[in-house]
Write a protein that holds these residues in place. Structure first.
Motif, PDB file in Angstrom:
ATOM      1  N   GLU A 281       0.830  -1.208   0.000  1.00  7.45           N
ATOM      2  CA  GLU A 281       0.000   0.000   0.000  1.00  7.45           C
ATOM      3  C   GLU A 281       0.864   1.257   0.000  1.00  7.45           C
ATOM      4  N   GLY A 282       0.600   2.137  -0.974  1.00  8.75           N
ATOM      5  CA  GLY A 282       1.295   3.415  -1.049  1.00  8.75           C
ATOM      6  C   GLY A 282       2.733   3.342  -1.522  1.00  8.75           C
ATOM      7  N   LYS A 283       3.171   2.176  -1.998  1.00  6.00           N
ATOM      8  CA  LYS A 283       4.581   2.024  -2.388  1.00  6.00           C
ATOM      9  C   LYS A 283       4.802   1.951  -3.900  1.00  6.00           C
ATOM     10  N   THR A 284       3.742   1.976  -4.686  1.00  6.22           N
ATOM     11  CA  THR A 284       3.891   1.811  -6.136  1.00  6.22           C
ATOM     12  C   THR A 284       4.735   2.922  -6.752  1.00  6.22           C
ATOM     13  N   ASP A 285       4.468   4.159  -6.361  1.00  3.10           N
ATOM     14  CA  ASP A 285       5.242   5.279  -6.916  1.00  3.10           C
ATOM     15  C   ASP A 285       6.710   5.194  -6.515  1.00  3.10           C
ATOM     16  N   GLU A 286       6.960   4.772  -5.285  1.00  2.00           N
ATOM     17  CA  GLU A 286       8.340   4.631  -4.826  1.00  2.00           C
ATOM     18  C   GLU A 286       9.056   3.544  -5.627  1.00  2.00           C
ATOM     19  N   ILE A 287       8.363   2.462  -5.933  1.00  2.00           N
ATOM     20  CA  ILE A 287       8.942   1.382  -6.743  1.00  2.00           C
ATOM     21  C   ILE A 287       9.290   1.901  -8.139  1.00  2.00           C
ATOM     22  N   ARG A 288       8.392   2.701  -8.707  1.00  2.00           N
ATOM     23  CA  ARG A 288       8.653   3.273 -10.039  1.00  2.00           C
ATOM     24  C   ARG A 288       9.879   4.193  -9.998  1.00  2.00           C
ATOM     25  N   ARG A 289      10.003   4.994  -8.935  1.00  2.00           N
ATOM     26  CA  ARG A 289      11.154   5.903  -8.822  1.00  2.00           C
ATOM     27  C   ARG A 289      12.460   5.129  -8.705  1.00  2.00           C
ATOM     28  N   LEU A 290      12.442   4.043  -7.968  1.00  7.19           N
ATOM     29  CA  LEU A 290      13.646   3.224  -7.840  1.00  7.19           C
ATOM     30  C   LEU A 290      14.011   2.582  -9.180  1.00  7.19           C
ATOM     31  N   CYS A 291      12.998   2.171  -9.935  1.00  6.58           N
ATOM     32  CA  CYS A 291      13.253   1.574 -11.253  1.00  6.58           C
ATOM     33  C   CYS A 291      13.949   2.569 -12.187  1.00  6.58           C
ATOM     34  N   VAL A 292      13.576   3.831 -12.071  1.00  3.68           N
ATOM     35  CA  VAL A 292      14.203   4.868 -12.903  1.00  3.68           C
ATOM     36  C   VAL A 292      15.687   4.975 -12.585  1.00  3.68           C
ATOM     37  N   TYR A 294      17.555   2.490 -11.531  1.00  9.09           N
ATOM     38  CA  TYR A 294      18.223   1.221 -11.825  1.00  9.09           C
ATOM     39  C   TYR A 294      18.280   0.887 -13.313  1.00  9.09           C
ATOM     40  N   LEU A 295      17.388   1.491 -14.104  1.00  8.86           N
ATOM     41  CA  LEU A 295      17.233   1.073 -15.500  1.00  8.86           C
ATOM     42  C   LEU A 295      17.164   2.267 -16.437  1.00  8.86           C
ATOM     43  N   PRO A 296      17.566   2.080 -17.703  1.00  9.05           N
ATOM     44  CA  PRO A 296      17.298   3.119 -18.708  1.00  9.05           C
ATOM     45  C   PRO A 296      15.782   3.256 -18.879  1.00  9.05           C
ATOM     46  N   PHE A 297      15.341   4.450 -19.196  1.00 10.74           N
ATOM     47  CA  PHE A 297      13.903   4.704 -19.283  1.00 10.74           C
ATOM     48  C   PHE A 297      13.207   3.740 -20.235  1.00 10.74           C
ATOM     49  N   LYS A 298      13.841   3.459 -21.393  1.00 12.57           N
ATOM     50  CA  LYS A 298      13.188   2.610 -22.399  1.00 12.57           C
ATOM     51  C   LYS A 298      13.074   1.153 -21.949  1.00 12.57           C
ATOM     52  N   ALA A 299      13.825   0.772 -20.934  1.00  9.49           N
ATOM     53  CA  ALA A 299      13.778  -0.609 -20.452  1.00  9.49           C
ATOM     54  C   ALA A 299      12.760  -0.813 -19.338  1.00  9.49           C
ATOM     55  N   ILE A 300      12.204   0.290 -18.813  1.00 12.68           N
ATOM     56  CA  ILE A 300      11.253   0.180 -17.699  1.00 12.68           C
ATOM     57  C   ILE A 300       9.889  -0.231 -18.240  1.00 12.68           C
ATOM     58  N   PRO A 301       9.349  -1.362 -17.793  1.00 15.57           N
ATOM     59  CA  PRO A 301       8.033  -1.786 -18.262  1.00 15.57           C
ATOM     60  C   PRO A 301       6.932  -0.957 -17.628  1.00 15.57           C
ATOM     61  N   SER A 302       5.760  -1.034 -18.217  1.00 20.40           N
ATOM     62  CA  SER A 302       4.581  -0.437 -17.584  1.00 20.40           C
ATOM     63  C   SER A 302       4.306  -1.217 -16.300  1.00 20.40           C
ATOM     64  N   ILE A 303       4.115  -0.502 -15.192  1.00 19.14           N
ATOM     65  CA  ILE A 303       3.895  -1.148 -13.890  1.00 19.14           C
ATOM     66  C   ILE A 303       2.479  -0.846 -13.416  1.00 19.14           C
ATOM     67  N   GLU A 304       1.711  -1.902 -13.195  1.00 16.92           N
ATOM     68  CA  GLU A 304       0.296  -1.744 -12.827  1.00 16.92           C
ATOM     69  C   GLU A 304       0.028  -2.450 -11.506  1.00 16.92           C
ATOM     70  N   LEU A 305      -0.764  -1.821 -10.651  1.00 19.18           N
ATOM     71  CA  LEU A 305      -1.192  -2.439  -9.394  1.00 19.18           C
ATOM     72  C   LEU A 305      -2.603  -2.973  -9.590  1.00 19.18           C
ATOM     73  N   SER A 306      -2.791  -4.267  -9.351  1.00 12.33           N
ATOM     74  CA  SER A 306      -4.095  -4.897  -9.577  1.00 12.33           C
ATOM     75  C   SER A 306      -4.731  -5.332  -8.261  1.00 12.33           C
ATOM     76  N   TYR A 307      -6.057  -5.204  -8.218  1.00 11.91           N
ATOM     77  CA  TYR A 307      -6.851  -5.653  -7.072  1.00 11.91           C
ATOM     78  C   TYR A 307      -7.674  -6.901  -7.430  1.00 11.91           C
ATOM     79  N   ASP A 308      -7.371  -7.514  -8.561  1.00 14.27           N
ATOM     80  CA  ASP A 308      -8.224  -8.578  -9.109  1.00 14.27           C
ATOM     81  C   ASP A 308      -7.583  -9.954  -9.015  1.00 14.27           C
ATOM     82  N   TYR A 309      -6.917 -10.242  -7.919  1.00 12.53           N
ATOM     83  CA  TYR A 309      -6.234 -11.537  -7.779  1.00 12.53           C
ATOM     84  C   TYR A 309      -7.192 -12.704  -7.995  1.00 12.53           C
TER      85      TYR A 309
END
Length: 333
Positions: A281-292, A294-309
């Motif tokens: 909870e509340g960590k998705t944006d932080e995960i995206r910032r860390l990915c930036v 660690y990785l070149p922008f073009k290598a970062i996949p689209s990251i989606e949070l799902s509630y539909d397990y």
């Protein structure tokens, strides 16, 4: 060979009619013939066969445009039933669905230690009560390789057992047994992202984080089923102090970002779906910032949070069970 050709064409056309009727509430023979590009006599003959077999039913006459009203037909959703089983850490949950994915019956059986006899009794009970049961799919939170349960710490009695073969001997219908994350991933891809070339899912459960992968529309599990078993990665063990369970809350964002980094440089997926967990909870944006970082922008996949397990899990189980029934039907034609 020439003698088999008419049977093959007939079965193909029959399957096309089944598929069409499954996507429409009702249709007339002329409508089916027109939209599938088949002759009316061919469609009429095959739909009459499907009616006599109980797969289609007559709904009644449609509206008239001045001539005789055409008879409408609809799919009989109870003609084929599919049993979806989820084996969790402390319970067996099952859902019996019809051809339109409506729930016919469902339930949960709690256990302290998984009993094979309990699972057998459930299979036999459903089979005896529902003769129209055509296929079953069983998901289990364990490593499964071609139906053999491996690395199943919570289900010691199943370790090394070919559970798929055992259940097929018990109930003679198409049955598949697989890792829960593989079914979840197939359901996620089929239901929401069928146009996505590659997709990775990550879910944090009671045993830690599990993963799944679809590449070019096909589930990829590797040579022996170990693909996406992220708990074996050094970074997972390092950030989790060597424990196979849930990581400390302060390491969640770092762990997910590092896992995404690994997938990015090995598979380079279009999308990664993270399933909701209280620790996320509340960590998705932080995960995206860390990915930036660690990785070149073009290598970062689209990251989606799902509630539909649960929805995606059941969709994957259903899709696999139905495809097995169709393959068995075509193979026996």
């Amino acid at each position: 060979m020439a003698q088999e050709e008419p049977v093959t064409v007939k079965q193909l056309n029959k399957e096309r009619i089944r598929s069409y009727m499954g996507k429409h509430e009702s249709a007339s023979k002329s409508q089916v013939a027109r939209e599938l590009g088949l002759s009316f006599p061919t469609v009429g003959r095959l739909m009459d066969e499907l009616c006599s077999e109980g797969e289609l039913t007559e709904q009644g006459a449609g509206s008239s445009t001045g001539g005789r009203c055409a008879c409408l037909y609809e799919l009989n959703p109870l003609f084929s039933l599919y049993l979806l089983i989820q084996i969790e850490s402390d319970r067996i949950c099952w859902n019996l669905k019809d051809m339109r994915e409506n729930t016919v019956e469902q339930g949960c059986l709690p256990f302290e230690a998984l009993s094979l006899e309990q699972l057998d009794a459930l299979m036999l009970h459903i089979r005896n009560r529902y003769p129209r049961l055509k296929a079953a799919a069983v998901g289990i939170a364990a490593l499964v390789n071609h139906g053999v349960v491996e690395e199943a710490n919570q289900y010691c009695g199943l370790n090394g057992m070919n559970l798929e073969e055992h259940l097929r001997r018990l109930v003679p219908i198409p049955i598949t047994v697989g890792n829960d994350m593989n079914f979840l991933t197939m359901g996620c891809w089929a239901q929401k992202h069928p146009d996505t070339g590659s997709l990775v899912t990550l879910f944090m459960g009671g045993n830690g984080i599990g993963g799944g992968m679809v590449i070019d529309g096909h589930l990829w599990t590797g040579a022996s089923g170990y693909c996406s078993e992220v708990s074996f990665l050094p970074v997972y063990q390092q950030l989790n102090s060597g424990s196979p369970g849930l990581p400390p809350p302060e390491h969640i964002s770092e762990l997910y970002a590092r896992l995404i980094q690994i997938y990015a440089v090995t598979v380079n997926p279009h999308m990664i779906v993270l399933y909701r967990h209280p620790l996320l909870e509340g960590k998705t944006d932080e995960i995206r910032r860390l990915c930036v970082s660690y990785l070149p922008f073009k290598a970062i996949p689209s990251i989606e949070l799902s509630y539909d397990y649960q929805q995606d899990y059941e969709k994957g189980l259903f899709a696999v069970a139905k495809s097995m029934e169709q393959a068995a039907s075509e193979g026996g034609s």
